[in-house]
Design an enzyme around this catalytic site. Structure first.
Site, PDB file in Angstrom:
ATOM      1  CB  ILE A 109      -0.813  -0.049   1.391  1.00  0.00           C
ATOM      2  CG1 ILE A 109      -1.905  -1.450   0.708  1.00  0.00           C
ATOM      3  CG2 ILE A 109      -1.766   0.912   1.420  1.00  0.00           C
ATOM      4  CD1 ILE A 109      -3.034  -1.608   2.206  1.00  0.00           C
ATOM      5  CG  LEU A 110       2.795   2.106  -3.107  1.00  0.00           C
ATOM      6  CD1 LEU A 110       2.502   2.686  -4.921  1.00  0.00           C
ATOM      7  CD2 LEU A 110       4.021   2.098  -2.964  1.00  0.00           C
ATOM      8  CB  SER A 145     -10.582  -2.976 -13.033  1.00  0.00           C
ATOM      9  OG  SER A 145     -12.251  -3.954 -12.147  1.00  0.00           O
ATOM     10  CB  THR A 173      -6.750   8.075  -6.405  1.00  0.00           C
ATOM     11  OG1 THR A 173      -7.268   6.853  -5.752  1.00  0.00           O
ATOM     12  CG2 THR A 173      -7.506   8.526  -7.958  1.00  0.00           C
ATOM     13  CG  LEU A 214      -6.033  -0.607  -1.518  1.00  0.00           C
ATOM     14  CD1 LEU A 214      -4.207  -0.477  -1.983  1.00  0.00           C
ATOM     15  CD2 LEU A 214      -6.393  -1.165  -0.397  1.00  0.00           C
ATOM     16  CG  ASP A 215      -6.870  -2.081  -4.548  1.00  0.00           C
ATOM     17  OD1 ASP A 215      -6.331  -2.027  -4.836  1.00  0.00           O
ATOM     18  OD2 ASP A 215      -8.340  -2.569  -3.469  1.00  0.00           O
TER      19      ASP A 215
HETATM   20  C1  GAR Z   1      -2.536 -10.273 -10.802  1.00  0.00           C
HETATM   21  O1  GAR Z   1      -3.331 -11.145 -10.390  1.00  0.00           O
HETATM   22  C2  GAR Z   1      -3.323  -8.875 -10.585  1.00  0.00           C
HETATM   23  O2  GAR Z   1      -4.669  -8.762 -10.856  1.00  0.00           O
HETATM   24  C3  GAR Z   1      -3.096  -9.476  -8.679  1.00  0.00           C
HETATM   25  O3  GAR Z   1      -1.788  -9.697  -8.587  1.00  0.00           O
HETATM   26  C4  GAR Z   1      -1.504 -10.650  -8.900  1.00  0.00           C
HETATM   27  C5  GAR Z   1       0.112 -10.402  -9.854  1.00  0.00           C
HETATM   28  O4  GAR Z   1       0.686 -11.900 -10.885  1.00  0.00           O
HETATM   29  N1  GAR Z   1      -2.938  -8.192  -7.922  1.00  0.00           N
HETATM   30  C6  GAR Z   1      -3.151  -7.992  -7.051  1.00  0.00           C
HETATM   31  O5  GAR Z   1      -4.525  -8.832  -6.049  1.00  0.00           O
HETATM   32  C7  GAR Z   1      -3.915  -6.277  -6.295  1.00  0.00           C
HETATM   33  N2  GAR Z   1      -4.133  -6.173  -4.716  1.00  0.00           N
HETATM   34  P1  GAR Z   1       1.570 -11.397 -11.158  1.00  0.00           P
HETATM   35  O6  GAR Z   1       2.520 -10.906 -10.708  1.00  0.00           O
HETATM   36  O7  GAR Z   1       1.504 -12.806 -12.827  1.00  0.00           O
HETATM   37  O8  GAR Z   1       1.691 -10.846 -12.604  1.00  0.00           O
END
Ligand code: GAR
Length: 221
Positions: free
Chosen positions: A97-98, A141, A146, A149-150
């Site tokens: 989280i940034l 998505s 921003t 978060l999400d």
């Molecule tokens: C992705 O599926 C992405 O949607 C998720 O992490 C995965 C990373 O996979 N992101 C989140 O959950 C962010 N909250 P990858 O390292 O193979 O791209």
């Protein structure tokens, strides 16, 4: 019409980096008018670091070792990023989280991909929660980042049907396959200057996106 100069893209990862690889491939083939100038991981064991290095992409590891050093971690991240002068930043499975300060520094040119149909299912374990709730549909998505978060404006969503026999593994694999299509698409729009951030919103081809563009992956091929 003049062709916009290719953008310098930095990608932040924490894991396998399959989205990073899909984006890097799209830059190589010219689908995204950008070059990946840097891949940063917050973990030395992130598999994506090795994959990026094998492609000849410069890599860096910026680790956050203790809970107390959040400010130092972000300062190191900013220094590493800014040394590369990125035009655009893609968070691709970056599981940190940034702070608002960090996000605002790159506001309007930092994207994230989240595995849900935002605003539904922010946070973690989205596939598990979607299955538990017996949702008929799920997806991913791509949104401007921003401080919420999400919560930033969503540009593009992929939608898939949840199958009766889906497990967390099958559902996440199906959603992730769509991520590899929609994330490069959004970055391609941004690099073509078709997508912009204005007045706290996403604009595509001069129109403010009141709702995200949705790509439906349910339809039979
Ligand atoms: C992705 O599926 C992405 O949607 C998720 O992490 C995965 C990373 O996979 N992101 C989140 O959950 C962010 N909250 P990858 O390292 O193979 O791209």
């Amino acid at each position: 019409m003049s062709v916009p100069a290719p953008l310098r893209l930095a990608i932040l990862i924490s894991g396998r980096g399959s989205n990073m690889l899909a984006i890097a491939r799209a830059c190589t083939t010219g689908s995204i008018a950008a070059s990946v100038s840097l891949v940063i991981a917050d973990r030395a064991d992130a598999g994506g670091v090795t994959s990026a290095a094998q492609l000849g992409i410069p890599t860096a590891v910026v680790q956050r070792s203790t809970a107390r050093d959040a400010a130092a971690f972000e300062a190191a991240l900013i220094a590493t990023l800014e040394a590369q002068r990125p035009d655009v930043i893609a968070l691709a499975g970056f599981m940190r989280i940034l702070s608002a300060g960090f996000v605002n520094r790159f506001l309007g040119r930092m994207f994230n991909i989240h595995p849900s149909l935002l605003p539904a299912y922010r946070g973690l374990h989205t596939h598990r929660r979607v299955l538990a709730a017996r949702e008929p549909q799920h997806g991913a998505s791509v949104h401007f980042v921003t401080p919420e978060l999400d919560g930033g404006p969503v540009v593009l969503q992929s939608r898939v049907a949840v199958a009766p026999l889906d497990t967390e593994a099958t559902l996440s694999a199906r959603v992730q396959a769509t991520e590899h299509i929609i994330y490069p698409q959004v970055l391609a729009w941004f690099a073509q200057r078709r997508l912009a951030w204005r007045d706290g919103a996403a604009w595509l081809d001069g129109t403010r996106l009141a709702t995200p563009v949705v790509e439906d992956f349910n339809a039979p091929a």
